[in-house]
Enzyme design. Structure first.
Site, PDB file in Angstrom:
ATOM      1  N   ASP A 165       8.299 -16.175  12.048  1.00 58.22           N
ATOM      2  CA  ASP A 165       7.831 -17.495  12.478  1.00 58.22           C
ATOM      3  C   ASP A 165       8.575 -18.611  11.754  1.00 58.22           C
ATOM      4  O   ASP A 165       8.904 -19.633  12.358  1.00 58.22           O
ATOM      5  CB  ASP A 165       6.326 -17.623  12.234  1.00 58.22           C
ATOM      6  N   LEU A 225     -11.535   0.651  14.800  1.00 54.27           N
ATOM      7  CA  LEU A 225     -11.949   1.900  14.165  1.00 54.27           C
ATOM      8  C   LEU A 225     -11.513   2.050  12.711  1.00 54.27           C
ATOM      9  O   LEU A 225     -11.755   3.085  12.099  1.00 54.27           O
ATOM     10  CB  LEU A 225     -11.502   3.119  14.982  1.00 54.27           C
ATOM     11  N   MET A 249      -3.134   2.032   6.744  1.00 54.44           N
ATOM     12  CA  MET A 249      -3.186   0.959   7.746  1.00 54.44           C
ATOM     13  C   MET A 249      -3.143  -0.415   7.084  1.00 54.44           C
ATOM     14  O   MET A 249      -2.528  -1.347   7.614  1.00 54.44           O
ATOM     15  CB  MET A 249      -4.432   1.093   8.626  1.00 54.44           C
ATOM     16  N   GLU A 250      -3.759  -0.550   5.926  1.00 56.83           N
ATOM     17  CA  GLU A 250      -3.728  -1.824   5.207  1.00 56.83           C
ATOM     18  C   GLU A 250      -2.314  -2.147   4.734  1.00 56.83           C
ATOM     19  O   GLU A 250      -1.874  -3.301   4.824  1.00 56.83           O
ATOM     20  CB  GLU A 250      -4.714  -1.787   4.032  1.00 56.83           C
ATOM     21  N   HIS A 257     -11.960   1.503   8.814  1.00 61.66           N
ATOM     22  CA  HIS A 257     -13.102   1.250   7.941  1.00 61.66           C
ATOM     23  C   HIS A 257     -12.811   0.065   7.021  1.00 61.66           C
ATOM     24  O   HIS A 257     -11.702  -0.042   6.493  1.00 61.66           O
ATOM     25  CB  HIS A 257     -13.389   2.479   7.075  1.00 61.66           C
TER      26      HIS A 257
END
Length: 156
Positions: free
Chosen positions: A126, A75, A111-112, A77
């Site tokens: 990692d 969801l 969110m980015e 964009h």
């Protein structure tokens, strides 16, 4: 309590309609931490890890993560991201990762920024897990955002 914008009356999810919103300059800054032993911090910041120089790899991973946010977070964009920075700050017990994202668009880039930090943190993990199996990713959060209808916001 405010209504969730991505949930319809019947409870099903949908992508929010942003077609009627005005474009504005928008920024977001997020941070996160990877906690590790002090000797591993020294290896991380001196490019001395067995897997190589982790910080440039994690920086590129964070930038790539921000660009791929709508591919991995439902969801979200797709946005034309104008600037992405990922920086690392040495701490006695780990590294603080900070990401800043900027766009000119109709929805925010929180969110980015969070995805950039998360991806960079996962990459650091990692690359150090062979020398510190007890490393912990922690404290991922938005520090600030600017632009849009809701205005500017900061944790300060």
């Amino acid at each position: 309590m405010s209504k969730l914008t991505h949930v319809r009356e019947d409870g099903s999810a949908h992508m929010v309609d942003v077609t009627g919103k005005n474009e504005t300059s928008r920024t977001a800054v997020a941070e996160g931490f990877v906690k590790m032993r002090g000797d591993v911090v020294k290896q991380l910041f001196s490019a001395g890890l067995p897997k190589g120089d982790a910080l440039p790899v994690a920086r590129i991973a964070g930038i790539m993560g921000a660009k791929k946010t709508p591919d991995i977070i439902p969801l979200c964009h797709p946005l034309p991201l104008g600037k992405i920075t990922v920086d690392f700050f040495e701490l006695a017990d780990g590294v603080r990762i900070e990401a800043s994202v900027k766009t000119r668009g109709v929805t925010g880039v929180e969110m980015e920024a969070l995805t950039a930090v998360s991806t960079a943190a996962l990459t650091v993990y990692d690359m150090i897990k062979a020398v510190d199996k007890m490393a912990v990713i922690d404290g991922i959060r938005v520090l600030s955002k600017t632009g849009g209808k809701s205005g500017d916001w900061s944790v300060q």
